[in-house]
Design an enzyme around this catalytic site. Structure first.
Site, PDB file in Angstrom:
ATOM      1  N   ASP A   9       0.822  -1.214   0.000  1.00 15.94           N
ATOM      2  CA  ASP A   9       0.000   0.000   0.000  1.00 15.94           C
ATOM      3  C   ASP A   9       0.858   1.267   0.000  1.00 15.94           C
ATOM      4  O   ASP A   9       1.973   1.275   0.537  1.00 15.94           O
ATOM      5  CB  ASP A   9      -0.918  -0.021   1.233  1.00 15.94           C
ATOM      6  CG  ASP A   9      -2.119   0.905   1.074  1.00 15.94           C
ATOM      7  OD1 ASP A   9      -2.349   1.407  -0.044  1.00 15.94           O
ATOM      8  OD2 ASP A   9      -2.820   1.128   2.077  1.00 15.94           O
ATOM      9  N   ASN A  11       1.263   3.377  -2.953  1.00 19.70           N
ATOM     10  CA  ASN A  11       1.787   3.782  -4.267  1.00 19.70           C
ATOM     11  C   ASN A  11       1.265   5.164  -4.674  1.00 19.70           C
ATOM     12  O   ASN A  11       2.005   5.988  -5.228  1.00 19.70           O
ATOM     13  CB  ASN A  11       1.352   2.788  -5.351  1.00 19.70           C
ATOM     14  CG  ASN A  11       1.922   1.412  -5.127  1.00 19.70           C
ATOM     15  OD1 ASN A  11       2.798   1.217  -4.295  1.00 19.70           O
ATOM     16  ND2 ASN A  11       1.414   0.439  -5.872  1.00 19.70           N
ATOM     17  N   GLY A  12      -0.021   5.392  -4.415  1.00 21.45           N
ATOM     18  CA  GLY A  12      -0.645   6.663  -4.803  1.00 21.45           C
ATOM     19  C   GLY A  12       0.001   7.835  -4.062  1.00 21.45           C
ATOM     20  O   GLY A  12       0.345   8.858  -4.681  1.00 21.45           O
ATOM     21  N   TRP A  14       2.917   7.932  -2.698  1.00 24.98           N
ATOM     22  CA  TRP A  14       4.319   8.053  -3.135  1.00 24.98           C
ATOM     23  C   TRP A  14       4.384   8.941  -4.380  1.00 24.98           C
ATOM     24  O   TRP A  14       5.240   9.829  -4.478  1.00 24.98           O
ATOM     25  CB  TRP A  14       4.871   6.655  -3.430  1.00 24.98           C
ATOM     26  CG  TRP A  14       6.311   6.606  -3.825  1.00 24.98           C
ATOM     27  CD1 TRP A  14       7.385   6.432  -2.998  1.00 24.98           C
ATOM     28  CD2 TRP A  14       6.845   6.705  -5.170  1.00 24.98           C
ATOM     29  NE1 TRP A  14       8.554   6.419  -3.733  1.00 24.98           N
ATOM     30  CE2 TRP A  14       8.251   6.588  -5.067  1.00 24.98           C
ATOM     31  CE3 TRP A  14       6.275   6.885  -6.433  1.00 24.98           C
ATOM     32  CZ2 TRP A  14       9.093   6.634  -6.178  1.00 24.98           C
ATOM     33  CZ3 TRP A  14       7.121   6.941  -7.542  1.00 24.98           C
ATOM     34  CH2 TRP A  14       8.507   6.817  -7.401  1.00 24.98           C
ATOM     35  N   HIS A  26       2.418   3.142  -9.078  1.00 29.40           N
ATOM     36  CA  HIS A  26       2.201   1.696  -9.239  1.00 29.40           C
ATOM     37  C   HIS A  26       3.396   1.063  -9.958  1.00 29.40           C
ATOM     38  O   HIS A  26       3.791  -0.062  -9.651  1.00 29.40           O
ATOM     39  CB  HIS A  26       0.903   1.430 -10.001  1.00 29.40           C
ATOM     40  CG  HIS A  26      -0.322   1.894  -9.267  1.00 29.40           C
ATOM     41  ND1 HIS A  26      -0.538   1.613  -7.934  1.00 29.40           N
ATOM     42  CD2 HIS A  26      -1.404   2.630  -9.661  1.00 29.40           C
ATOM     43  CE1 HIS A  26      -1.696   2.149  -7.548  1.00 29.40           C
ATOM     44  NE2 HIS A  26      -2.228   2.777  -8.577  1.00 29.40           N
ATOM     45  N   GLU A  56     -12.525  -4.406  -4.081  1.00 27.37           N
ATOM     46  CA  GLU A  56     -13.016  -3.035  -3.901  1.00 27.37           C
ATOM     47  C   GLU A  56     -12.267  -2.025  -4.779  1.00 27.37           C
ATOM     48  O   GLU A  56     -12.760  -0.911  -5.000  1.00 27.37           O
ATOM     49  CB  GLU A  56     -12.892  -2.607  -2.429  1.00 27.37           C
ATOM     50  CG  GLU A  56     -13.894  -3.268  -1.495  1.00 27.37           C
ATOM     51  CD  GLU A  56     -13.569  -4.746  -1.236  1.00 27.37           C
ATOM     52  OE1 GLU A  56     -14.497  -5.571  -1.300  1.00 27.37           O
ATOM     53  OE2 GLU A  56     -12.400  -5.079  -0.985  1.00 27.37           O
ATOM     54  N   ASN A  57     -11.098  -2.392  -5.285  1.00 26.63           N
ATOM     55  CA  ASN A  57     -10.317  -1.444  -6.090  1.00 26.63           C
ATOM     56  C   ASN A  57     -10.972  -1.126  -7.442  1.00 26.63           C
ATOM     57  O   ASN A  57     -10.596  -0.155  -8.107  1.00 26.63           O
ATOM     58  CB  ASN A  57      -8.879  -1.936  -6.292  1.00 26.63           C
ATOM     59  CG  ASN A  57      -8.004  -1.817  -5.063  1.00 26.63           C
ATOM     60  OD1 ASN A  57      -7.092  -2.621  -4.845  1.00 26.63           O
ATOM     61  ND2 ASN A  57      -8.257  -0.820  -4.215  1.00 26.63           N
ATOM     62  N   GLU A 207       1.218 -13.340  12.112  1.00 27.23           N
ATOM     63  CA  GLU A 207       1.776 -12.188  12.824  1.00 27.23           C
ATOM     64  C   GLU A 207       1.660 -10.987  11.887  1.00 27.23           C
ATOM     65  O   GLU A 207       1.598 -11.148  10.661  1.00 27.23           O
ATOM     66  CB  GLU A 207       3.255 -12.440  13.156  1.00 27.23           C
ATOM     67  CG  GLU A 207       3.486 -13.611  14.085  1.00 27.23           C
ATOM     68  CD  GLU A 207       2.958 -13.362  15.484  1.00 27.23           C
ATOM     69  OE1 GLU A 207       2.917 -12.197  15.928  1.00 27.23           O
ATOM     70  OE2 GLU A 207       2.553 -14.345  16.133  1.00 27.23           O
TER      71      GLU A 207
HETATM   72  C1  IPE Z   1      -5.515  -2.601  -0.153  1.00 20.85           C
HETATM   73  O1  IPE Z   1      -5.187  -1.269  -0.303  1.00 20.85           O
HETATM   74  C2  IPE Z   1      -5.442  -3.283  -1.473  1.00 20.85           C
HETATM   75  C3  IPE Z   1      -4.122  -3.380  -2.070  1.00 20.85           C
HETATM   76  C4  IPE Z   1      -2.993  -3.028  -1.542  1.00 20.85           C
HETATM   77  C5  IPE Z   1      -4.107  -3.964  -3.377  1.00 20.85           C
HETATM   78  P1  IPE Z   1      -6.300  -0.123  -0.452  1.00 20.85           P
HETATM   79  O2  IPE Z   1      -5.545   1.135  -0.554  1.00 20.85           O
HETATM   80  O3  IPE Z   1      -7.233  -0.459  -1.528  1.00 20.85           O
HETATM   81  O4  IPE Z   1      -7.077  -0.258   0.936  1.00 20.85           O
HETATM   82  P2  IPE Z   1      -7.911   0.834   1.751  1.00 20.85           P
HETATM   83  O5  IPE Z   1      -8.936   1.379   0.819  1.00 20.85           O
HETATM   84  O6  IPE Z   1      -6.952   1.873   2.213  1.00 20.85           O
HETATM   85  O7  IPE Z   1      -8.486   0.052   2.897  1.00 20.85           O
HETATM   86  C1  IPE Z   2      -1.687   0.248  -3.323  1.00 23.87           C
HETATM   87  O1  IPE Z   2      -1.439   1.603  -3.424  1.00 23.87           O
HETATM   88  C2  IPE Z   2      -1.874  -0.406  -4.661  1.00 23.87           C
HETATM   89  C3  IPE Z   2      -3.279  -0.693  -5.007  1.00 23.87           C
HETATM   90  C4  IPE Z   2      -4.308  -0.616  -4.194  1.00 23.87           C
HETATM   91  C5  IPE Z   2      -3.542  -1.103  -6.361  1.00 23.87           C
HETATM   92  P1  IPE Z   2      -2.605   2.666  -3.410  1.00 23.87           P
HETATM   93  O2  IPE Z   2      -2.971   2.973  -4.813  1.00 23.87           O
HETATM   94  O3  IPE Z   2      -3.727   2.219  -2.529  1.00 23.87           O
HETATM   95  O4  IPE Z   2      -1.866   3.910  -2.765  1.00 23.87           O
HETATM   96  P2  IPE Z   2      -2.476   4.945  -1.748  1.00 23.87           P
HETATM   97  O5  IPE Z   2      -3.022   4.166  -0.586  1.00 23.87           O
HETATM   98  O6  IPE Z   2      -3.553   5.686  -2.479  1.00 23.87           O
HETATM   99  O7  IPE Z   2      -1.325   5.805  -1.369  1.00 23.87           O
HETATM  100 MG    MG Z   3      -4.109   2.447  -0.560  1.00 26.59          MG
END
Ligand code: IPE
Ligand code: IPE
Ligand code: MG
Length: 242
Positions: A9, A11-12, A14, A26, A56-57, A207
């Site tokens: 988690d 990437n966005g 970052w 990503h 949910e993505n 864990e």
């Molecule tokens: C969980 O991350 C899913 C992945 C890392 C692929 P999200 O960013 O989707 O989760 P929430 O929305 O913060 O719970």
């Molecule tokens: C995790 O990074 C990757 C996926 C869920 C595909 P995010 O895209 O959720 O990154 P943030 O949480 O918005 O920083």
């Molecule tokens: Mg995320």
């Protein structure tokens, strides 16, 4: 440790910090996965499961979703040689039918080509723990209906009934992770303290290691910290411990 699982988690965030499009985050995340796989192999870990895309993505923008799907397809095509040469078995868990037919075919082909590798990379794609459990219940029901399970007519079977054909092992064998040991350690990056529907069944005695580091910044020092933290845990599993 046999099995490490990672919720990749951040990437966005970052990308946002660098004023870059989310997709660049990503991409950088895919590089972090490459590195992590290498460290796992070095550490003698046999299974690495990574959460790449949740059920949910799909709620995200069309741009981000299609960008992620392209990235996944690219990962699959570009990694084939490397995975085969390094004895890495590739496996996908999740609701595959959500994916394009093209991607489904690419996945199946890579799974077939890498079969028998002594290290397994499991990618959770359109994956949700609840969805996996519901699909397992459907598979179980289907087996039952076809008579592929011991069956006693005219009897309502309950868990208390010694003759019940459904036990934890039977149920687990219907999950996408059939044959894979439960994760020993689950790492989540980016400071969020939740499972977000990841490996709900399998995490029963896992864990956890949470870090504020964003996934694209995940480095060897952080990996070592997680492993060191894990090695100090007393995994009692309900018993009395060491
Ligand atoms: C969980 O991350 C899913 C992945 C890392 C692929 P999200 O960013 O989707 O989760 P929430 O929305 O913060 O719970
Ligand atoms: C995790 O990074 C990757 C996926 C869920 C595909 P995010 O895209 O959720 O990154 P943030 O949480 O918005 O920083
Ligand atoms: Mg995320």
């Amino acid at each position: 440790m046999q099995h490490l699982a990672v919720i990749m988690d951040g990437n966005g965030r970052w990308a946002q910090k660098r004023h870059l499009p989310r997709l660049m985050g990503h991409r950088a995340g895919a590089d972090a996965l490459d590195r992590t796989m290498h460290w796992c192999k070095e550490a003698g870990i046999k299974y690495l499961t990574v959460y790449a895309f949740s059920t949910e993505n799909w709620k995200r923008s069309e741009d981000e979703v299609s960008g992620l799907m392209k990235l996944l397809s690219h990962f699959i095509k570009s990694k084939e040689k490397e995975l085969v040469e390094n004895g890495v078995a590739f496996r996908v868990i999740g609701r595959r039918t959500d994916l394009s037919e093209k991607l489904q075919k690419e996945i199946a082909a890579l799974e077939e080509k890498t079969k028998g590798g002594d290290f397994t990379l499991i990618v959770a794609l359109s994956y949700g723990g609840r969805d996996e459990i519901v699909r397992a219940a459907e598979r179980l029901f289907e087996k039952w209906r076809r008579g592929n399970m011991p069956r006693r007519e005219d009897q309502v079977l309950t868990r208390q009934d010694a003759a019940s054909p459904i036990d934890e092992q039977t149920f687990a064998s219907c999950l996408d992770t059939a044959g894979i040991p439960d994760p020993d350690l689950i790492i989540r990056t980016s400071g969020e303290l939740r499972l977000s529907n990841f490996l709900l069944w399998q995490a029963a005695y896992a864990e956890f290691y949470f870090t504020d580091v964003l996934w694209p910044d995940f480095d060897k020092a952080e990996f070592d910290k997680a492993i060191a933290s894990f090695s100090k845990r007393d995994r009692r599993m309900g018993g009395r411990g060491k």
